[in-house]
Scaffold this motif. Sequence first.
Motif, mmCIF file in Angstrom:
data_model
loop_
_atom_site.group_PDB
_atom_site.id
_atom_site.type_symbol
_atom_site.label_atom_id
_atom_site.label_comp_id
_atom_site.label_asym_id
_atom_site.label_seq_id
_atom_site.Cartn_x
_atom_site.Cartn_y
_atom_site.Cartn_z
ATOM 1 N N THR A 140 28.022 -38.836 -50.461
ATOM 2 C CA THR A 140 28.625 -38.752 -49.119
ATOM 3 C C THR A 140 27.828 -38.421 -48.079
ATOM 4 O O THR A 140 26.713 -37.678 -48.380
ATOM 5 C CB THR A 140 29.671 -37.588 -49.489
ATOM 6 O OG1 THR A 140 30.651 -37.802 -50.230
ATOM 7 C CG2 THR A 140 30.495 -36.968 -48.114
ATOM 8 N N PHE A 141 27.961 -38.839 -46.530
ATOM 9 C CA PHE A 141 27.054 -38.846 -45.658
ATOM 10 C C PHE A 141 26.180 -39.904 -45.398
ATOM 11 O O PHE A 141 25.780 -39.971 -44.312
ATOM 12 C CB PHE A 141 26.419 -37.393 -45.486
ATOM 13 C CG PHE A 141 27.312 -36.183 -45.413
ATOM 14 C CD1 PHE A 141 28.167 -36.121 -44.328
ATOM 15 C CD2 PHE A 141 27.158 -35.452 -46.187
ATOM 16 C CE1 PHE A 141 28.824 -35.258 -44.088
ATOM 17 C CE2 PHE A 141 27.789 -34.046 -45.847
ATOM 18 C CZ PHE A 141 29.024 -34.090 -45.110
ATOM 19 N N PHE A 146 33.126 -45.365 -44.935
ATOM 20 C CA PHE A 146 33.805 -44.777 -46.126
ATOM 21 C C PHE A 146 33.875 -43.070 -45.887
ATOM 22 O O PHE A 146 34.951 -42.694 -46.345
ATOM 23 C CB PHE A 146 33.255 -45.097 -47.687
ATOM 24 C CG PHE A 146 33.961 -44.604 -48.685
ATOM 25 C CD1 PHE A 146 35.366 -44.788 -48.986
ATOM 26 C CD2 PHE A 146 33.702 -43.340 -49.435
ATOM 27 C CE1 PHE A 146 36.015 -44.275 -50.240
ATOM 28 C CE2 PHE A 146 34.173 -42.963 -50.430
ATOM 29 C CZ PHE A 146 35.293 -43.327 -50.845
ATOM 30 N N ASP A 147 32.849 -42.535 -45.663
ATOM 31 C CA ASP A 147 32.925 -41.110 -45.670
ATOM 32 C C ASP A 147 34.363 -40.393 -44.682
ATOM 33 O O ASP A 147 34.502 -41.271 -43.632
ATOM 34 C CB ASP A 147 31.796 -40.627 -45.087
ATOM 35 C CG ASP A 147 30.613 -40.708 -45.951
ATOM 36 O OD1 ASP A 147 30.705 -40.808 -47.344
ATOM 37 O OD2 ASP A 147 29.421 -40.803 -45.521
ATOM 38 N N GLY A 148 34.712 -39.464 -44.963
ATOM 39 C CA GLY A 148 35.831 -38.724 -44.271
ATOM 40 C C GLY A 148 37.204 -39.660 -44.593
ATOM 41 O O GLY A 148 37.761 -39.403 -45.900
ATOM 42 N N ALA A 152 38.854 -39.485 -48.201
ATOM 43 C CA ALA A 152 39.999 -38.561 -48.251
ATOM 44 C C ALA A 152 41.332 -39.579 -48.714
ATOM 45 O O ALA A 152 42.216 -39.129 -49.577
ATOM 46 C CB ALA A 152 40.380 -38.191 -46.979
ATOM 47 N N LYS A 153 41.542 -40.586 -48.271
ATOM 48 C CA LYS A 153 42.670 -41.373 -48.778
ATOM 49 C C LYS A 153 42.457 -41.780 -49.995
ATOM 50 O O LYS A 153 43.516 -41.888 -50.757
ATOM 51 C CB LYS A 153 42.622 -42.986 -48.006
ATOM 52 C CG LYS A 153 43.823 -43.992 -48.162
ATOM 53 C CD LYS A 153 43.526 -45.125 -47.532
ATOM 54 C CE LYS A 153 43.703 -44.896 -45.857
ATOM 55 N NZ LYS A 153 43.505 -46.328 -45.358
ATOM 56 N N GLU A 182 36.020 -32.589 -43.777
ATOM 57 C CA GLU A 182 37.212 -31.427 -44.148
ATOM 58 C C GLU A 182 38.460 -32.107 -44.487
ATOM 59 O O GLU A 182 39.309 -31.453 -45.266
ATOM 60 C CB GLU A 182 37.254 -30.558 -43.021
ATOM 61 C CG GLU A 182 36.528 -29.532 -42.588
ATOM 62 C CD GLU A 182 36.905 -28.433 -41.906
ATOM 63 O OE1 GLU A 182 37.756 -28.524 -41.166
ATOM 64 O OE2 GLU A 182 35.906 -27.416 -41.595
ATOM 65 N N VAL A 183 38.445 -33.576 -44.180
ATOM 66 C CA VAL A 183 39.896 -33.823 -44.398
ATOM 67 C C VAL A 183 39.965 -34.148 -45.924
ATOM 68 O O VAL A 183 41.101 -34.349 -46.653
ATOM 69 C CB VAL A 183 40.051 -35.367 -43.763
ATOM 70 C CG1 VAL A 183 40.420 -35.283 -42.389
ATOM 71 C CG2 VAL A 183 38.767 -36.393 -44.081
#
Length: 321
Positions: A140-141, A146-148, A152-153, A182-183
């Motif tokens: 992640t990052f 894809f991130d966020g 989350a999905k 945060e999501v």
Amino acid sequence: MAQRVLCVGEMVADLIAYPIEGVELNTDYHKMERFSVLPGGDAHNNAVNMARLGNQVTYIGRVGRDVFGSVCVDSLKAEQVDTSHIVYSETAEQSICLILLGKNKQRTLYQMFKVSEEFCFEDVDLSVLDQADVLQIGGTFHMGSFDGEGAAKLLKLAKEKGIRTSMDVSMDRRGRWGDLIEVCYPYLDYFMPSVEQAVELTHKGTWQEMAEYLLGKGVKNVVIKAGDKGSYFLNESEEIFCGCYHIPVEDSTGAGDAFVSGFLTALGKGFSHEECMLFATACSAQVIQKVGATTGMENFREIVRFMEENERVEIYRRERH
């Protein structure tokens, strides 16, 4: 039956140069003892480690069609990881990390994310969720598409199917941190950042404050990895501090990924959180003794033997009311 693990995210070719005591851009000749091209990247490391520990593993990510991409994929195949859901990029090179390693075992990294930035939610064959017990997202990052929201999905879909969800993160060089992910927090059963990452994500001063902040955002269980200072666990009912083994360090690359892999493996065997912390710490101790992100990882039986043959690390557990 082996725990079925889905590792999603970044795979990187690690180019390791040793020893590098200083970097000066001039025409002088500098002697180098060793240069290695080894597979790495958070999700790749998780997949290799967890397969070696006895889990049934599937890897999903985007890979470049070049020699460095082949090195990474071949390493997964060698561990019997299912690579049939990999997406190959027609436009981007394989992500690369140049690791300059000094004789004092300190290091600095030069990174090129390329294909990692292309990976997106649409690359994931959602049918794999029907054959998974655990979803671990790594890198992640570094995965801009894809991130966020994309992560989350996927996490939300996994939770709806009763899959245990987990994530760790890389350093965010763009400074987005918690604003971006945060999501994801409400869909995470386990979140395992390093202490340096937790500081940036929470802006808190102590491990407990950092973990409390993340619990308040919806994470169910927080694990903070703090290198040679140990690790910290917190949820609504218990707090755990775990020390670490005092052994010679050859290369710290992949230590955090080994911890995550060990923790999730132990969870799948029904271990308590205290036992998971101890086992994860032993897994990290294997990796740091050899150069390369996964080179030193042993099988489950050897990790247990290591724990039996070495003095038990310091551990403290407190129930919360």
